[in-house]
Design a protein around this motif. Structure first.
Motif, PDB file in Angstrom:
ATOM      1  N   GLU A  71      45.777  32.449  38.669  1.00 34.60           N
ATOM      2  CA  GLU A  71      44.386  32.545  39.110  1.00 34.60           C
ATOM      3  C   GLU A  71      44.342  32.413  40.624  1.00 34.60           C
ATOM      4  N   VAL A  72      43.803  33.423  41.273  1.00 34.33           N
ATOM      5  CA  VAL A  72      43.572  33.355  42.706  1.00 34.33           C
ATOM      6  C   VAL A  72      42.362  32.441  42.871  1.00 34.33           C
ATOM      7  N   GLN A  73      42.610  31.248  43.387  1.00 36.88           N
ATOM      8  CA  GLN A  73      41.529  30.281  43.490  1.00 36.88           C
ATOM      9  C   GLN A  73      40.827  30.307  44.838  1.00 36.88           C
ATOM     10  N   ARG A  74      41.566  30.605  45.885  1.00 34.28           N
ATOM     11  CA  ARG A  74      40.980  30.600  47.217  1.00 34.28           C
ATOM     12  C   ARG A  74      41.693  31.614  48.089  1.00 34.28           C
ATOM     13  N   ILE A  75      40.914  32.264  48.919  1.00 37.64           N
ATOM     14  CA  ILE A  75      41.448  33.062  50.014  1.00 37.64           C
ATOM     15  C   ILE A  75      40.388  33.017  51.104  1.00 37.64           C
ATOM     16  N   ALA A  76      40.792  32.609  52.292  1.00 36.77           N
ATOM     17  CA  ALA A  76      39.845  32.456  53.398  1.00 36.77           C
ATOM     18  C   ALA A  76      40.484  32.929  54.692  1.00 36.77           C
ATOM     19  N   VAL A  77      39.668  33.565  55.512  1.00 38.18           N
ATOM     20  CA  VAL A  77      40.087  34.027  56.836  1.00 38.18           C
ATOM     21  C   VAL A  77      38.958  33.674  57.794  1.00 38.18           C
ATOM     22  N   TRP A  78      39.321  33.130  58.950  1.00 37.28           N
ATOM     23  CA  TRP A  78      38.301  32.840  59.956  1.00 37.28           C
ATOM     24  C   TRP A  78      37.485  34.100  60.199  1.00 37.28           C
ATOM     25  N   PRO A  79      36.162  34.003  60.251  1.00 42.38           N
ATOM     26  CA  PRO A  79      35.313  35.199  60.416  1.00 42.38           C
ATOM     27  C   PRO A  79      35.712  36.097  61.584  1.00 42.38           C
ATOM     28  N   SER A  80      36.106  35.535  62.706  1.00 45.79           N
ATOM     29  CA  SER A  80      36.457  36.356  63.875  1.00 45.79           C
ATOM     30  C   SER A  80      37.782  37.098  63.708  1.00 45.79           C
ATOM     31  N   PHE A  99      54.736  37.976  40.929  1.00 50.78           N
ATOM     32  CA  PHE A  99      55.730  38.876  40.350  1.00 50.78           C
ATOM     33  C   PHE A  99      57.101  38.228  40.289  1.00 50.78           C
ATOM     34  N   GLY A 100      57.442  37.446  41.302  1.00 57.37           N
ATOM     35  CA  GLY A 100      58.732  36.763  41.337  1.00 57.37           C
ATOM     36  C   GLY A 100      58.851  35.641  40.318  1.00 57.37           C
ATOM     37  N   ASN A 101      57.721  35.227  39.767  1.00 58.06           N
ATOM     38  CA  ASN A 101      57.707  34.148  38.785  1.00 58.06           C
ATOM     39  C   ASN A 101      57.200  34.619  37.424  1.00 58.06           C
ATOM     40  N   GLN A 102      57.379  35.903  37.139  1.00 61.94           N
ATOM     41  CA  GLN A 102      57.042  36.515  35.863  1.00 61.94           C
ATOM     42  C   GLN A 102      55.584  36.298  35.448  1.00 61.94           C
ATOM     43  N   VAL A 103      54.689  36.272  36.430  1.00 64.67           N
ATOM     44  CA  VAL A 103      53.259  36.179  36.151  1.00 64.67           C
ATOM     45  C   VAL A 103      52.712  37.602  36.199  1.00 64.67           C
ATOM     46  N   SER A 104      52.271  38.115  35.063  1.00 73.47           N
ATOM     47  CA  SER A 104      51.802  39.498  35.031  1.00 73.47           C
ATOM     48  C   SER A 104      50.287  39.592  34.836  1.00 73.47           C
ATOM     49  N   VAL A 105      49.639  38.488  34.484  1.00 68.49           N
ATOM     50  CA  VAL A 105      48.199  38.479  34.285  1.00 68.49           C
ATOM     51  C   VAL A 105      47.580  37.555  35.329  1.00 68.49           C
ATOM     52  N   LEU A 106      46.672  38.109  36.111  1.00 65.85           N
ATOM     53  CA  LEU A 106      46.017  37.354  37.180  1.00 65.85           C
ATOM     54  C   LEU A 106      44.505  37.514  37.056  1.00 65.85           C
ATOM     55  N   SER A 107      43.786  36.471  37.416  1.00 76.86           N
ATOM     56  CA  SER A 107      42.329  36.537  37.406  1.00 76.86           C
ATOM     57  C   SER A 107      41.781  35.895  38.677  1.00 76.86           C
ATOM     58  N   LEU A 108      40.502  36.124  38.896  1.00 78.53           N
ATOM     59  CA  LEU A 108      39.797  35.507  40.017  1.00 78.53           C
ATOM     60  C   LEU A 108      38.311  35.661  39.782  1.00 78.53           C
ATOM     61  N   GLU A 109      37.534  34.916  40.538  1.00 80.61           N
ATOM     62  CA  GLU A 109      36.086  35.095  40.531  1.00 80.61           C
ATOM     63  C   GLU A 109      35.637  35.263  41.974  1.00 80.61           C
ATOM     64  N   TYR A 135      26.709  31.297  38.821  1.00 79.67           N
ATOM     65  CA  TYR A 135      27.894  30.445  38.949  1.00 79.67           C
ATOM     66  C   TYR A 135      27.931  29.743  40.307  1.00 79.67           C
ATOM     67  N   TYR A 136      27.576  30.485  41.345  1.00 80.69           N
ATOM     68  CA  TYR A 136      27.614  29.932  42.698  1.00 80.69           C
ATOM     69  C   TYR A 136      26.267  29.315  43.058  1.00 80.69           C
ATOM     70  N   HIS A 137      26.320  28.349  43.965  1.00 82.52           N
ATOM     71  CA  HIS A 137      25.122  27.690  44.477  1.00 82.52           C
ATOM     72  C   HIS A 137      25.135  27.817  45.994  1.00 82.52           C
ATOM     73  N   ASN A 138      23.983  27.638  46.573  1.00 85.05           N
ATOM     74  CA  ASN A 138      23.874  27.551  48.032  1.00 85.05           C
ATOM     75  C   ASN A 138      24.409  28.783  48.748  1.00 85.05           C
ATOM     76  N   PRO A 139      23.945  29.982  48.508  1.00 90.69           N
ATOM     77  CA  PRO A 139      22.837  30.344  47.635  1.00 90.69           C
ATOM     78  C   PRO A 139      23.305  30.646  46.210  1.00 90.69           C
ATOM     79  N   ALA A 140      22.358  30.585  45.282  1.00 91.20           N
ATOM     80  CA  ALA A 140      22.651  30.900  43.885  1.00 91.20           C
ATOM     81  C   ALA A 140      23.036  32.370  43.767  1.00 91.20           C
ATOM     82  N   GLU A 141      24.092  32.612  43.020  1.00 89.91           N
ATOM     83  CA  GLU A 141      24.570  33.989  42.861  1.00 89.91           C
ATOM     84  C   GLU A 141      25.524  34.061  41.679  1.00 89.91           C
ATOM     85  N   ASP A 142      25.583  35.241  41.082  1.00 86.66           N
ATOM     86  CA  ASP A 142      26.513  35.467  39.981  1.00 86.66           C
ATOM     87  C   ASP A 142      27.936  35.597  40.500  1.00 86.66           C
ATOM     88  N   ALA A 143      28.893  35.243  39.658  1.00 86.71           N
ATOM     89  CA  ALA A 143      30.309  35.449  39.953  1.00 86.71           C
ATOM     90  C   ALA A 143      30.805  36.626  39.122  1.00 86.71           C
TER      91      ALA A 143
END
Length: 150
Positions: A71-80, A99-109, A135-143
């Motif tokens: 599960e890709v839980q986080r990915i962040a890049v400074w806005p600039s 792929f190197g660890n035989q993980v073939s199914v990945l998910s994220l929101e 799912y999300y708050h501040n602001p409320a939004e669907d995932a």
């Protein structure tokens, strides 16, 4: 994982926690705490990477692997520094680890309105399969729940 211009992707360490916590506060309406990030880098289920250039952390990501699924839980890049390939390099690192660890199914929101992130994930074979209402708050939004299978 070196790149031109004194930039590279590497595993996150305790020395990166302050910079990453600062990025969290800037990039997310519900940021992860310093303590949660610190616990994460010591978790046997998580891998954290940072993108560093000229001594500065420009982005980071987290992939959690349990029972052969990721599960890709986080990915962040400074806005600039967005739209310069940092997110792509972080995704490459997570995908290579999976792929190197035989993980073939990945998910994220992802926030429904985050079209740039959704396009990035689609380039890696992720497909929108479900929606979590409000799912999300501040602001409320669907995932949007995205999967990459096989």
């Amino acid at each position: 994982m070196n790149a031109p211009g004194d930039a590279w992707i590497r595993r996150m360490t305790e020395n990166d926690l302050e910079a990453v916590a600062e990025m969290e506060a800037c990039c997310f309406s519900e940021p992860w705490s310093y303590g949660l990030l610190e616990a994460g880098i010591h978790s046997p289920y998580d891998v954290y990477y940072v993108f560093e250039q000229e001594g500065r952390i420009l982005g980071y990501c987290n992939l959690r692997v349990l029972a052969g699924e990721g599960e890709v839980q986080r990915i962040a890049v400074w806005p600039s520094f967005r739209r310069r390939g940092v997110g792509k390099r972080l995704m490459d690192a997570m995908m290579n680890f999976a792929f190197g660890n035989q993980v073939s199914v990945l998910s994220l929101e992802v926030r429904e309105s985050n079209e740039a992130a959704r396009r990035l994930y689609e380039r890696y074979g992720f497909v929108a399969e479900a929606v979590r209402k409000q799912y999300y708050h501040n602001p409320a939004e669907d995932a949007v729940i995205m999967w990459r299978r096989g």
